[in-house]
Design an enzyme around this catalytic site. Structure first.
Site, PDB file in Angstrom:
ATOM      1  N   ASP A  38      60.406 -18.891  15.700  1.00 62.35           N
ATOM      2  CA  ASP A  38      60.705 -18.104  14.499  1.00 62.35           C
ATOM      3  C   ASP A  38      62.209 -18.000  14.275  1.00 62.35           C
ATOM      4  O   ASP A  38      62.697 -18.052  13.144  1.00 62.35           O
ATOM      5  CB  ASP A  38      60.164 -16.675  14.639  1.00 62.35           C
ATOM      6  N   GLU A  40      64.542 -20.026  14.984  1.00 59.73           N
ATOM      7  CA  GLU A  40      65.109 -21.261  14.443  1.00 59.73           C
ATOM      8  C   GLU A  40      64.894 -21.292  12.927  1.00 59.73           C
ATOM      9  O   GLU A  40      65.786 -21.620  12.145  1.00 59.73           O
ATOM     10  CB  GLU A  40      64.397 -22.448  15.113  1.00 59.73           C
ATOM     11  N   TYR A  41      63.678 -20.901  12.521  1.00 65.18           N
ATOM     12  CA  TYR A  41      63.357 -20.832  11.101  1.00 65.18           C
ATOM     13  C   TYR A  41      64.322 -19.864  10.407  1.00 65.18           C
ATOM     14  O   TYR A  41      64.897 -20.174   9.362  1.00 65.18           O
ATOM     15  CB  TYR A  41      61.900 -20.376  10.911  1.00 65.18           C
ATOM     16  N   LEU A  88      28.605 -17.378  -9.226  1.00 66.57           N
ATOM     17  CA  LEU A  88      27.585 -18.218  -8.607  1.00 66.57           C
ATOM     18  C   LEU A  88      26.261 -17.480  -8.568  1.00 66.57           C
ATOM     19  O   LEU A  88      26.226 -16.259  -8.414  1.00 66.57           O
ATOM     20  CB  LEU A  88      27.991 -18.559  -7.169  1.00 66.57           C
ATOM     21  N   GLU A 117      30.417 -24.809   2.249  1.00 66.79           N
ATOM     22  CA  GLU A 117      31.687 -24.150   2.572  1.00 66.79           C
ATOM     23  C   GLU A 117      31.428 -22.695   2.917  1.00 66.79           C
ATOM     24  O   GLU A 117      30.415 -22.131   2.507  1.00 66.79           O
ATOM     25  CB  GLU A 117      32.604 -24.159   1.330  1.00 66.79           C
ATOM     26  N   LYS A 119      31.833 -18.813   2.432  1.00 64.35           N
ATOM     27  CA  LYS A 119      32.120 -17.979   1.262  1.00 64.35           C
ATOM     28  C   LYS A 119      33.071 -16.878   1.711  1.00 64.35           C
ATOM     29  O   LYS A 119      32.671 -15.932   2.401  1.00 64.35           O
ATOM     30  CB  LYS A 119      30.821 -17.400   0.689  1.00 64.35           C
ATOM     31  N   ASP A 121      35.355 -13.704   1.705  1.00 61.82           N
ATOM     32  CA  ASP A 121      35.217 -12.428   1.012  1.00 61.82           C
ATOM     33  C   ASP A 121      36.591 -11.884   0.622  1.00 61.82           C
ATOM     34  O   ASP A 121      37.204 -11.116   1.352  1.00 61.82           O
ATOM     35  CB  ASP A 121      34.471 -11.437   1.909  1.00 61.82           C
ATOM     36  N   TYR A 226      39.445 -23.611  -2.856  1.00 63.65           N
ATOM     37  CA  TYR A 226      38.149 -24.267  -2.725  1.00 63.65           C
ATOM     38  C   TYR A 226      37.739 -25.139  -3.907  1.00 63.65           C
ATOM     39  O   TYR A 226      36.681 -25.748  -3.869  1.00 63.65           O
ATOM     40  CB  TYR A 226      37.042 -23.264  -2.406  1.00 63.65           C
ATOM     41  N   LYS A 290      27.377 -26.678  -2.591  1.00 62.05           N
ATOM     42  CA  LYS A 290      27.728 -27.340  -3.855  1.00 62.05           C
ATOM     43  C   LYS A 290      27.206 -28.774  -3.840  1.00 62.05           C
ATOM     44  O   LYS A 290      27.268 -29.442  -2.801  1.00 62.05           O
ATOM     45  CB  LYS A 290      29.258 -27.389  -4.019  1.00 62.05           C
ATOM     46  N   LYS A 314      23.807 -15.601   0.539  1.00 62.37           N
ATOM     47  CA  LYS A 314      24.458 -14.364   0.988  1.00 62.37           C
ATOM     48  C   LYS A 314      23.878 -13.940   2.330  1.00 62.37           C
ATOM     49  O   LYS A 314      22.653 -13.824   2.465  1.00 62.37           O
ATOM     50  CB  LYS A 314      24.200 -13.243  -0.030  1.00 62.37           C
ATOM     51  N   CYS A 408      41.429  24.867   6.167  1.00 64.58           N
ATOM     52  CA  CYS A 408      41.852  23.923   7.203  1.00 64.58           C
ATOM     53  C   CYS A 408      41.130  24.271   8.504  1.00 64.58           C
ATOM     54  O   CYS A 408      41.142  25.430   8.929  1.00 64.58           O
ATOM     55  CB  CYS A 408      43.360  24.023   7.390  1.00 64.58           C
ATOM     56  N   CYS A 411      44.091  25.756  10.918  1.00 65.35           N
ATOM     57  CA  CYS A 411      44.899  26.954  10.673  1.00 65.35           C
ATOM     58  C   CYS A 411      44.275  27.872   9.620  1.00 65.35           C
ATOM     59  O   CYS A 411      44.851  28.903   9.281  1.00 65.35           O
ATOM     60  CB  CYS A 411      46.315  26.557  10.251  1.00 65.35           C
ATOM     61  N   CYS A 426      45.916  19.923   3.975  1.00 63.71           N
ATOM     62  CA  CYS A 426      46.377  21.236   4.405  1.00 63.71           C
ATOM     63  C   CYS A 426      47.870  21.273   4.119  1.00 63.71           C
ATOM     64  O   CYS A 426      48.619  20.436   4.602  1.00 63.71           O
ATOM     65  CB  CYS A 426      46.113  21.419   5.896  1.00 63.71           C
ATOM     66  N   CYS A 431      51.076  24.396  10.156  1.00 62.45           N
ATOM     67  CA  CYS A 431      49.737  24.168  10.703  1.00 62.45           C
ATOM     68  C   CYS A 431      49.842  23.545  12.099  1.00 62.45           C
ATOM     69  O   CYS A 431      50.471  22.507  12.276  1.00 62.45           O
ATOM     70  CB  CYS A 431      48.945  23.243   9.780  1.00 62.45           C
TER      71      CYS A 431
HETATM   72  S1  IVH Z   1      33.077 -21.905  -5.675  1.00 59.25           S
HETATM   73  C1  IVH Z   1      31.881 -21.683 -10.391  1.00 59.25           C
HETATM   74  N1  IVH Z   1      33.621 -21.651  -3.142  1.00 59.25           N
HETATM   75  O1  IVH Z   1      32.517 -16.348  -4.558  1.00 59.25           O
HETATM   76  C2  IVH Z   1      32.304 -20.805  -9.286  1.00 59.25           C
HETATM   77  N2  IVH Z   1      33.500 -19.680  -4.470  1.00 59.25           N
HETATM   78  O2  IVH Z   1      30.128 -15.355  -5.988  1.00 59.25           O
HETATM   79  C3  IVH Z   1      32.848 -21.637  -8.198  1.00 59.25           C
HETATM   80  N3  IVH Z   1      34.024 -17.625  -3.239  1.00 59.25           N
HETATM   81  O3  IVH Z   1      33.934 -16.031  -7.741  1.00 59.25           O
HETATM   82  C4  IVH Z   1      33.108 -20.826  -7.009  1.00 59.25           C
HETATM   83  N4  IVH Z   1      34.408 -18.597  -1.294  1.00 59.25           N
HETATM   84  O4  IVH Z   1      35.478 -15.774  -5.738  1.00 59.25           O
HETATM   85  C5  IVH Z   1      33.422 -21.003  -4.308  1.00 59.25           C
HETATM   86  N5  IVH Z   1      34.134 -21.596  -0.884  1.00 59.25           N
HETATM   87  C6  IVH Z   1      33.944 -20.958  -2.050  1.00 59.25           C
HETATM   88  C7  IVH Z   1      34.068 -19.563  -2.164  1.00 59.25           C
HETATM   89  C8  IVH Z   1      33.834 -18.952  -3.399  1.00 59.25           C
HETATM   90  C9  IVH Z   1      34.371 -17.442  -1.955  1.00 59.25           C
HETATM   91  C10 IVH Z   1      33.869 -16.544  -4.241  1.00 59.25           C
HETATM   92  C11 IVH Z   1      34.555 -16.821  -5.566  1.00 59.25           C
HETATM   93  C12 IVH Z   1      33.486 -16.703  -6.596  1.00 59.25           C
HETATM   94  C13 IVH Z   1      32.430 -15.915  -5.892  1.00 59.25           C
HETATM   95  C14 IVH Z   1      31.074 -16.236  -6.472  1.00 59.25           C
END
Ligand code: IVH
Length: 672
Positions: A38, A40-41, A88, A117, A119, A121, A226, A290, A314, A408, A411, A426, A431
């Protein structure tokens, strides 16, 4: 002419530095494979900063120094997406996935390839690059119109400001906060008396949509991209190709992806990550499946809301049901009163849980949580248990709403529910519960670091009225300490020594220990480095404080408000009378250091068990002598200090011919 030459040299060096820094940053933040220290950076970064200061004309828009936007935003401009950001459709089990597969076969035939892929959050963003340069970042918003968050997104280090090729494209992905950063942020917020974020997604959203880009910069957000929705000149035929190309361009994509030929293989992948999800450093809430080939995607087409060629599986939320036995209220050091649910013990995602966060009083009202309810608990960020909802069906008719406390618990003074806050507070400055928490904070490791002063002793000191505020610590006598329960003479003596030793701490420890709202350890260090004495800080105007890189308006206001308090000024005076140091003696800037020290400008690593030093103290001392103390051995390491049982670092040092010192030689050198 001379000036021209200089300018040209500088220009060349600026280009070199940006290329180097971009490369190191990519290795660190995108590939997770750092190749330099770090420090060095930092050196290269400082060099660039200096050149840009000298020659403002050389500041490039996508220089790494341009990541931190300094100005507070008024609001976010609304931007219409060129192509809507769709959502989706969801599936919740294997049946749902089979139905999806069947629909697609009817639409595009039997030879479908599925790309799977994680998903992530977090929250979706769309990034536009023009000729390789990041020009715009917009949130999803309602899918059609989002908010322009370019300034904030630029502070996220894993988002490249410049791609490896000068392409004009639009990519989309998910901004998220790693689990560990979420936990640390909430700990910090609790300490500041602010409401917790409920989960990493909310924390990421709150951070990305913060009007102060410095706040965004100070929190650890990251990204996984993605999809590519506009390709420019690029020729790409499938989702897997798009992701590979994006990776090649320097964009961060998630490596845990795979292509399959059948939905059964997809299911095996789903099950694998359902198992693995708790071990990932970020939250995922499912798997996105996909159709891989773009041609087949086109054939499948879209509904108004979502593509027909993709689905989100999900994960079932890991929830357990148990009975709420009581709500416990505790008072923090800034007076925030927070509720905790006490429940019948229950198994949840691998551990037994019987306490869960209820966050704040508004949440109890909102979710209508009552004693004796059966409640569902879940782990926020996979870590912290929280009550998510009540099983209303099982609630008996005789149940009565929970009464929010008005006094509280410590107190008994009346509690306030301030307009702009979610918490009860509070407001009694005297307190005892707050005073106790302030003291616990004052002695904690990153503050005054007084060893041996645990919570049990602190409670007794309060109960016996030996201590009311932190200054009283410095008035304690051996006789007084010996009146406490379960404290032997030896430990009382040690405690007094530790208290005495804390008097010479550098100013930033005291400043952090005072618990000024919004002033964390880092802000305390920045303020101390700049002002060097408490007195100078006390006199500093808000604008001056705010001008420090890394300090925003909120912190500056809070500092000024603190020093305006008579009680605060009195306290500092009392501390000074007791001989507590109020000046900065910490890691001074290099220019003011003794250049003749053998440690000056040396990179030092400490390993093994030390007998004569505490590791942190040693680190501080070496830093004071001009050393740069780091954690890992590389060719750049100048000295390894090895205590007993040193392991891999010692062997690596020998391999690289790095000089190794034992504690004896160290003590000779620094005269101990
Ligand atoms: S593809 C046409 N890939 O999930 C929509 N979405 O429930 C294409 N998300 O709004 C989305 N990881 O915010 C895609 N690997 C992933 C994802 C992903 C998280 C979220 C994204 C989307 C929501 C849909």
């Amino acid at each position: 002419m001379v000036l021209d030459d200089d300018f040209q040299l500088a220009q060349k060096r600026v280009d070199e530095l940006i290329t180097l820094l971009d490369r190191y940053s990519h290795e660190y933040y995108v590939l997770d494979r750092p190749t330099i220290e770090d420090s060095e950076y930092d050196k290269l970064y400082q060099e660039l900063l200096k050149l840009e200061e000298t020659y403002p004309a050389l500041v490039q828009q996508d220089s790494p120094t341009q990541r931190v936007g300094g100005t507070l935003l008024q609001g976010f401009e609304k931007v219409e997406h060129d192509l809507p950001m769709l959502s989706l459709d969801n599936a919740f089990d294997l049946e749902g996935l089979r139905a999806f597969d069947l629909r697609l076969r009817q639409l595009v035939g039997d030879n479908i390839e599925y790309e799977c892929e994680l998903k992530i959050d977090g929250l979706a963003v769309s990034l536009k690059y023009e000729e390789g340069r990041l020009v715009q970042a917009v949130t999803r918003g309602d899918g059609r119109i989002g908010e322009n968050v370019t300034g904030n997104v630029k502070t996220i280090k894993s988002v490249p400001l410049k791609l490896k090729e000068a392409v004009t494209i639009e990519v989309r992905g998910e901004i998220y906060m790693p689990k560990a950063s979420f936990v640390a942020l909430n700990e910090d917020r609790e300490e500041q008396g602010e409401a917790n974020f409920a989960n990493p997604r909310n924390a990421a959203a709150g951070t990305l949509r913060n009007l102060d880009p410095k706040v965004t910069a100070s929190r650890n957000l990251s990204v996984f991209l993605y999809s590519m929705v506009q390709y420019g000149e690029l020729e790409i035929d499938s989702q897997s190709e798009a992701l590979s190309k994006m990776t090649e361009l320097g964009l961060k994509t998630n490596p845990d992806r795979a292509v399959f030929q059948s939905i059964d293989e997809v299911w095996t992948y789903v099950e694998k990550y359902q198992e693995k999800r708790t071990t990932l450093p970020y939250e995922i809430d499912g798997i996105v499946i996909k159709v891989n080939q773009f041609e087949e995607q086109e054939q499948a087409g879209y509904t108004v809301k979502a593509p027909r060629w993709a689905i989100a599986y999900k994960f079932p939320a890991e929830e357990s049901k148990t009975k709420l036995l009581a709500i416990e209220w505790s008072v923090g050091r800034t007076g925030v009163v927070t509720p905790t649910a006490i429940m019948n013990p229950v198994q949840l995602a691998g551990t037994t849980v019987q306490r869960a966060s209820l966050h704040n009083v508004d949440l109890i009202k909102e979710r209508d949580i009552r004693i004796n309810d059966l409640v569902f608990v879940r782990k926020a960020g996979d870590i912290i248990p929280e009550v998510v909802r009540v099983d209303f069906d099982s609630r008996p008719e005789s149940s009565i709403p929970f009464e929010i406390p008005t006094e509280c618990p410590a107190c008994q003074s009346e509690l306030a529910h301030l307009e702009d806050e979610v918490a009860l507070r509070c407001l009694n400055p005297k307190c005892p519960a707050q005073a106790k928490e302030r003291l616990i904070h004052f002695v904690s490791r990153n503050a005054m670091n007084i060893d041996g002063l645990g919570e049990k002793i602190i409670i007794q000191l309060f109960e016996k009225q030996l201590v009311e505020d932190v200054s009283n610590l410095y008035e304690l006598t051996l006789e007084q300490l010996l009146t406490l329960d379960k404290i032997a003479e030896k430990s009382a003596e040690n405690l007094l020594k530790a208290i005495e030793a804390s008097k010479s701490n550098s100013m930033e420890r005291l400043l952090f220990g005072l618990g000024i709202k919004h002033v964390g350890a880092k802000a305390a260090r920045l303020l101390s480095e700049k002002y060097e004495t408490m007195d100078q800080l006390k006199q500093a105007p808000k604008e001056d404080i705010q001008a420090i890189d890394g300090i925003g308006e909120i912190i500056a206001e809070s500092v000024v408000a603190f020093f305006d308090l008579e009680a605060a000024r009195d306290l500092l005076e009392k501390l000074a009378t007791h001989g507590v140091n109020l000046t900065y003696t910490g890691a001074k800037k290099r220019e003011t250091m003794d250049e003749s020290s053998v440690f000056y400008d040396k990179t030092v690593v400490i390993t093994g068990k030390l007998e004569h030093f505490k590791r942190n103290d040693l680190k501080e001392r070496l830093t004071l002598l001009g050393a740069n103390v780091t954690g890992s051995i590389s060719k750049k390491t100048d000295i390894l200090i090895a205590g007993a049982d040193a392991g891999s670092k010692l062997s690596k040092a020998k391999e690289l011919d790095v000089p190794v010192w034992d504690e004896e030689s160290l003590m000779k050198e620094i005269g101990q």
